[in-house]
Design a protein around this motif. Structure first.
Motif, PDB file in Angstrom:
ATOM      1  N   SER A 122      -2.765 -12.179  -3.043  1.00 12.69           N
ATOM      2  CA  SER A 122      -1.326 -12.149  -3.514  1.00 12.69           C
ATOM      3  C   SER A 122      -0.841 -13.760  -3.210  1.00 12.69           C
ATOM      4  CB  SER A 122      -0.568 -11.295  -2.789  1.00 12.69           C
ATOM      5  OG  SER A 122      -0.663  -9.956  -3.165  1.00 12.69           O
ATOM      6  N   ALA A 123      -1.236 -14.097  -2.046  1.00 12.26           N
ATOM      7  CA  ALA A 123      -0.547 -15.582  -1.654  1.00 12.26           C
ATOM      8  C   ALA A 123      -1.317 -16.610  -2.553  1.00 12.26           C
ATOM      9  CB  ALA A 123      -0.913 -15.627  -0.366  1.00 12.26           C
ATOM     10  N   GLY A 124      -2.427 -16.157  -2.666  1.00 12.41           N
ATOM     11  CA  GLY A 124      -3.340 -17.390  -3.847  1.00 12.41           C
ATOM     12  C   GLY A 124      -2.862 -16.943  -5.362  1.00 12.41           C
ATOM     13  N   GLY A 125      -1.968 -16.254  -5.373  1.00 11.09           N
ATOM     14  CA  GLY A 125      -1.709 -16.135  -6.912  1.00 11.09           C
ATOM     15  C   GLY A 125      -2.656 -15.190  -7.697  1.00 11.09           C
ATOM     16  N   PHE A 126      -3.489 -14.358  -7.112  1.00  8.35           N
ATOM     17  CA  PHE A 126      -4.365 -13.511  -7.815  1.00  8.35           C
ATOM     18  C   PHE A 126      -3.699 -12.130  -8.140  1.00  8.35           C
ATOM     19  CE2 PHE A 126      -6.985 -16.843  -5.635  1.00  8.35           C
ATOM     20  CZ  PHE A 126      -7.421 -17.383  -6.493  1.00  8.35           C
ATOM     21  N   PRO A 127      -4.050 -11.536  -9.138  1.00  7.27           N
ATOM     22  CA  PRO A 127      -3.229 -10.186  -9.502  1.00  7.27           C
ATOM     23  C   PRO A 127      -4.012  -8.855  -8.403  1.00  7.27           C
ATOM     24  CG  PRO A 127      -4.883 -10.850 -11.130  1.00  7.27           C
ATOM     25  CD  PRO A 127      -4.753 -11.883 -10.362  1.00  7.27           C
ATOM     26  N   VAL A 128      -3.190  -8.432  -8.093  1.00  9.09           N
ATOM     27  CA  VAL A 128      -3.270  -6.856  -7.090  1.00  9.09           C
ATOM     28  C   VAL A 128      -2.505  -5.852  -7.782  1.00  9.09           C
ATOM     29  CG1 VAL A 128      -4.567  -8.088  -5.277  1.00  9.09           C
ATOM     30  CG2 VAL A 128      -2.157  -7.385  -4.835  1.00  9.09           C
ATOM     31  N   ALA A 129      -3.192  -4.601  -7.218  1.00 12.34           N
ATOM     32  CA  ALA A 129      -2.317  -3.401  -7.637  1.00 12.34           C
ATOM     33  C   ALA A 129      -1.039  -3.385  -6.810  1.00 12.34           C
ATOM     34  CB  ALA A 129      -3.044  -2.122  -7.436  1.00 12.34           C
ATOM     35  N   PRO A 130       0.179  -3.022  -7.459  1.00  9.03           N
ATOM     36  CA  PRO A 130       1.334  -2.997  -6.640  1.00  9.03           C
ATOM     37  C   PRO A 130       1.127  -2.118  -5.301  1.00  9.03           C
ATOM     38  CG  PRO A 130       2.062  -2.306  -8.776  1.00  9.03           C
ATOM     39  CD  PRO A 130       0.375  -2.453  -8.564  1.00  9.03           C
ATOM     40  N   TYR A 131       1.580  -2.564  -3.985  1.00  7.62           N
ATOM     41  CA  TYR A 131       1.068  -1.901  -2.912  1.00  7.62           C
ATOM     42  C   TYR A 131       2.061  -1.900  -1.717  1.00  7.62           C
ATOM     43  CZ  TYR A 131      -0.462  -5.956  -0.533  1.00  7.62           C
ATOM     44  OH  TYR A 131      -0.201  -7.333   0.138  1.00  7.62           O
ATOM     45  N   ALA A 132       2.219  -1.084  -0.608  1.00  4.68           N
ATOM     46  CA  ALA A 132       2.794  -1.689   0.436  1.00  4.68           C
ATOM     47  C   ALA A 132       1.965  -1.294   1.722  1.00  4.68           C
ATOM     48  CB  ALA A 132       4.373  -0.641   0.566  1.00  4.68           C
ATOM     49  N   ALA A 133       2.199  -2.276   2.610  1.00  2.00           N
ATOM     50  CA  ALA A 133       1.572  -2.052   4.024  1.00  2.00           C
ATOM     51  C   ALA A 133       2.233  -1.082   4.768  1.00  2.00           C
ATOM     52  CB  ALA A 133       1.329  -3.495   4.452  1.00  2.00           C
ATOM     53  N   ILE A 134       1.720  -0.219   5.495  1.00  2.00           N
ATOM     54  CA  ILE A 134       2.187   0.656   6.499  1.00  2.00           C
ATOM     55  C   ILE A 134       1.984   0.438   7.854  1.00  2.00           C
ATOM     56  CG2 ILE A 134       2.626   3.032   7.268  1.00  2.00           C
ATOM     57  CD1 ILE A 134       1.657   3.630   4.097  1.00  2.00           C
ATOM     58  N   ALA A 135       2.652  -0.187   8.759  1.00  2.00           N
ATOM     59  CA  ALA A 135       2.374  -0.746  10.064  1.00  2.00           C
ATOM     60  C   ALA A 135       3.130   0.030  10.985  1.00  2.00           C
ATOM     61  CB  ALA A 135       2.819  -2.158  10.281  1.00  2.00           C
ATOM     62  N   ARG A 136       4.006   0.900  10.638  1.00  2.00           N
ATOM     63  CA  ARG A 136       4.757   2.040  11.443  1.00  2.00           C
ATOM     64  C   ARG A 136       5.068   3.211  10.826  1.00  2.00           C
ATOM     65  NH1 ARG A 136       9.224  -2.450  11.937  1.00  2.00           N
ATOM     66  NH2 ARG A 136       8.058  -2.673   9.711  1.00  2.00           N
ATOM     67  N   PRO A 137       5.259   4.327  11.659  1.00  2.00           N
ATOM     68  CA  PRO A 137       5.515   5.615  10.713  1.00  2.00           C
ATOM     69  C   PRO A 137       6.609   5.563   9.645  1.00  2.00           C
ATOM     70  CG  PRO A 137       5.154   6.075  13.106  1.00  2.00           C
ATOM     71  CD  PRO A 137       5.135   4.326  12.993  1.00  2.00           C
ATOM     72  N   GLU A 138       7.659   4.594  10.439  1.00  2.36           N
ATOM     73  CA  GLU A 138       8.940   4.421   9.512  1.00  2.36           C
ATOM     74  C   GLU A 138       8.887   3.592   8.211  1.00  2.36           C
ATOM     75  OE1 GLU A 138       9.724   3.022  13.776  1.00  2.36           O
ATOM     76  OE2 GLU A 138       8.459   4.330  12.572  1.00  2.36           O
ATOM     77  N   ASP A 139       7.616   2.975   8.015  1.00  2.00           N
ATOM     78  CA  ASP A 139       7.358   2.177   6.905  1.00  2.00           C
ATOM     79  C   ASP A 139       7.112   3.150   5.737  1.00  2.00           C
ATOM     80  OD1 ASP A 139       7.715   0.016   8.226  1.00  2.00           O
ATOM     81  OD2 ASP A 139       5.436  -0.461   8.532  1.00  2.00           O
ATOM     82  N   TRP A 140       6.940   4.452   5.930  1.00  2.00           N
ATOM     83  CA  TRP A 140       6.597   5.195   4.879  1.00  2.00           C
ATOM     84  C   TRP A 140       7.634   5.387   3.820  1.00  2.00           C
ATOM     85  CZ3 TRP A 140       2.259   7.281   2.765  1.00  2.00           C
ATOM     86  CH2 TRP A 140       2.676   8.168   1.889  1.00  2.00           C
ATOM     87  N   PRO A 141       8.829   5.739   4.136  1.00  2.00           N
ATOM     88  CA  PRO A 141       9.710   6.198   2.704  1.00  2.00           C
ATOM     89  C   PRO A 141       9.969   5.050   1.921  1.00  2.00           C
ATOM     90  CG  PRO A 141      10.608   6.863   5.189  1.00  2.00           C
ATOM     91  CD  PRO A 141       9.622   6.024   5.453  1.00  2.00           C
ATOM     92  N   ALA A 142      10.063   3.795   2.465  1.00  2.00           N
ATOM     93  CA  ALA A 142       9.939   2.643   1.771  1.00  2.00           C
ATOM     94  C   ALA A 142       8.823   2.184   0.855  1.00  2.00           C
ATOM     95  CB  ALA A 142      10.460   1.445   2.361  1.00  2.00           C
ATOM     96  N   ALA A 143       7.750   2.667   1.529  1.00  2.00           N
ATOM     97  CA  ALA A 143       6.457   2.407   0.707  1.00  2.00           C
ATOM     98  C   ALA A 143       6.343   3.376  -0.494  1.00  2.00           C
ATOM     99  CB  ALA A 143       5.343   2.623   1.854  1.00  2.00           C
TER     100      ALA A 143
END
Ligand code: AMP
Length: 411
Positions: A122-143
């Motif tokens: 993404s940082a290089g400007g290349f297209p990826v599927a929409p995604y969310a990183a989950i680093a803590r359990p509470e990241d889940w609802p927003a993801a």
């Protein structure tokens, strides 16, 4: 790692020894190609019966986490390469202090961690599927809110061949996935809320949630790149996965020329951006609206490039040896339309039965693995015919791959 000392300045000439971290089928096929060119090989693998062992000059049996074993491999080698990415990058970096590791460790770190890989693309400007990183359990609802359903939950590390992946289509499946995520964090106690994290969200992520894309086809492009930036690419392959495992590659891909060209252009740009040395396989989704989205990277020979063994003037394995040795990259010409079909454990008995009367256009490659477990890659077949349609018909007619018939009857 981009320091000069990890990359050989002068070409590595035949007679020298190439060390391989990993003695699976990729290591075996690298060694077979390199031996034909006059190189010697040393292989490190934990398995007594590693497929590359019978074709290696030196075999070091050891875990990849065993630094002493890595150093033993290094001591026996003039250069060290890796054939899979689930390695301890720190240990490989330590090894690179004493022996050149032309692939380096920067790309290894990305390719072994889905969140870092996606963030770098993404940082290089290349297209990826929409995604969310989950680093803590509470990241889940927003993801879940940002990605939506249908989605795939993937572990950031250790997943391959569809392992460590869950498909979420319904609210019930999403709830089950949330339970998997929460249990994983509970088990290790890591990633609790309020915990001070020294790394960014991507590096600390244990899972990613990724939108499931309705693709028209999957494609891959393998780029060979030398340390001086010289590149050669192989024709794009159209790939079909069954239950998360590559079933077959079809070359030429049945996509418009412009899509092929765009895939090659993107793959070359990614290899340059990430300063890949050796091979970089870039997997794409070709979407219904015509867009290409990058799915995954692999900084090594790739299953979707096995067709090159018989159908191209330079195979991916020879090209890999050339690239890491600093030799000129070989010309890549496709000799014939080709379909590569994987032979998994469940296919092997039928293939062996069919072998004595197999059509002469089949080229059979087996990896010498003793135990044929279901889902285990035992070999592959390259079928060279006048068209890919004909090659597909020939594959189906053998009856070795029931998936081909099932798909035709139920597309
Ligand atoms: P991966 O290990 O991420 O390459 O996933 C293995 C296979 O699962 C891919 O080759 C696709 O067939 C499928 N897959 C993975 N991610 C997605 C996605 N975001 N949308 C649709 N299919 C996917």
């Amino acid at each position: 790692m981009r320091s000069k000392d990890v990359r050989p300045e002068a070409p590595l000439l035949p007679g020298r020894t190439i060390g391989i971290l990993g003695g699976g089928q990729l290591g075996r096929m690298i060694a077979l190609a390199g031996r034909a060119m006059g190189y010697r090989f040393a292989v490190l693998d934990p398995a007594e019966e590693a497929p590359a062992r019978p074709v290696a000059d030196v075999f070091v049996r050891g875990e990849f986490s065993d630094r002493a074993a890595l150093l033993r491999l290094g001591a026996a080698s003039d250069v060290v390469v890796y054939e899979f990415e689930h390695l301890d990058a720190e240990a490989v970096a330590a090894l690179a202090e004493s022996v050149p590791v032309p692939q380096g460790t920067a790309l290894l770190r990305l390719a072994q961690h889905r969140a870092l890989e996606k963030a770098a693309l993404s940082a290089g400007g290349f297209p990826v599927a929409p995604y969310a990183a989950i680093a803590r359990p509470e990241d889940w609802p927003a993801a879940l809110r940002t990605v939506g359903l249908p989605a795939l939950l993937k572990t950031t590390t250790g997943g391959y061949d569809g392992k460590g992946q869950w498909r979420l289509r319904t609210a019930a499946e999403a709830a089950a996935a949330e339970a998997i995520v929460r249990a994983a964090f509970r088990e290790t106690g890591a990633g609790r809320s309020g915990e001070a994290r020294s790394e960014g969200d991507a590096a600390g992520a244990r899972f990613i949630l990724e939108r499931e894309l309705a693709f028209r086809a999957e494609l891959s492009v393998i780029v060979a790149r030398r340390a001086d930036g010289a590149m050669a690419t192989f024709p794009p392959a159209e790939n079909v996965h069954v239950r998360g495992i590559l079933h077959r590659s079809i070359v030429p891909a049945r996509v418009p020329k412009t899509v092929e060209e765009r895939a090659v252009e993107l793959a070359r740009a990614i290899a340059t951006h990430l300063d890949a040395v050796g091979l970089l396989a870039v997997e794409f989704f070709w979407l219904k609206d015509g867009a290409l989205v990058v799915n995954e990277l692999a900084p090594r020979p790739h299953n979707t490039g096995h067709y090159t063994l018989d159908a191209a003037s330079t195979s991916q394995f020879e090209q890999f040896v050339r690239a890491v040795s600093g030799l000129p990259l070989g010309a890549v010409r496709l000799w014939s339309p080709v379909v590569m079909v994987n032979v998994l454990g469940e296919h092997l008995p039928a293939l062996l039965k069919a072998l004595p009367t197999l059509d002469p256009r089949f080229k059979v490659h087996l990896y010498g693995k003793a135990e044929a477990r279901p889902g285990r890659k035992m070999g592959h077949v390259n079928i060279l015919a006048d068209s890919v349609e004909e090659a597909l018909r020939l594959a189906e007619a053998t009856g070795v791959w029931p998936e081909l018939q099932a798909e035709r009857e139920n597309p």
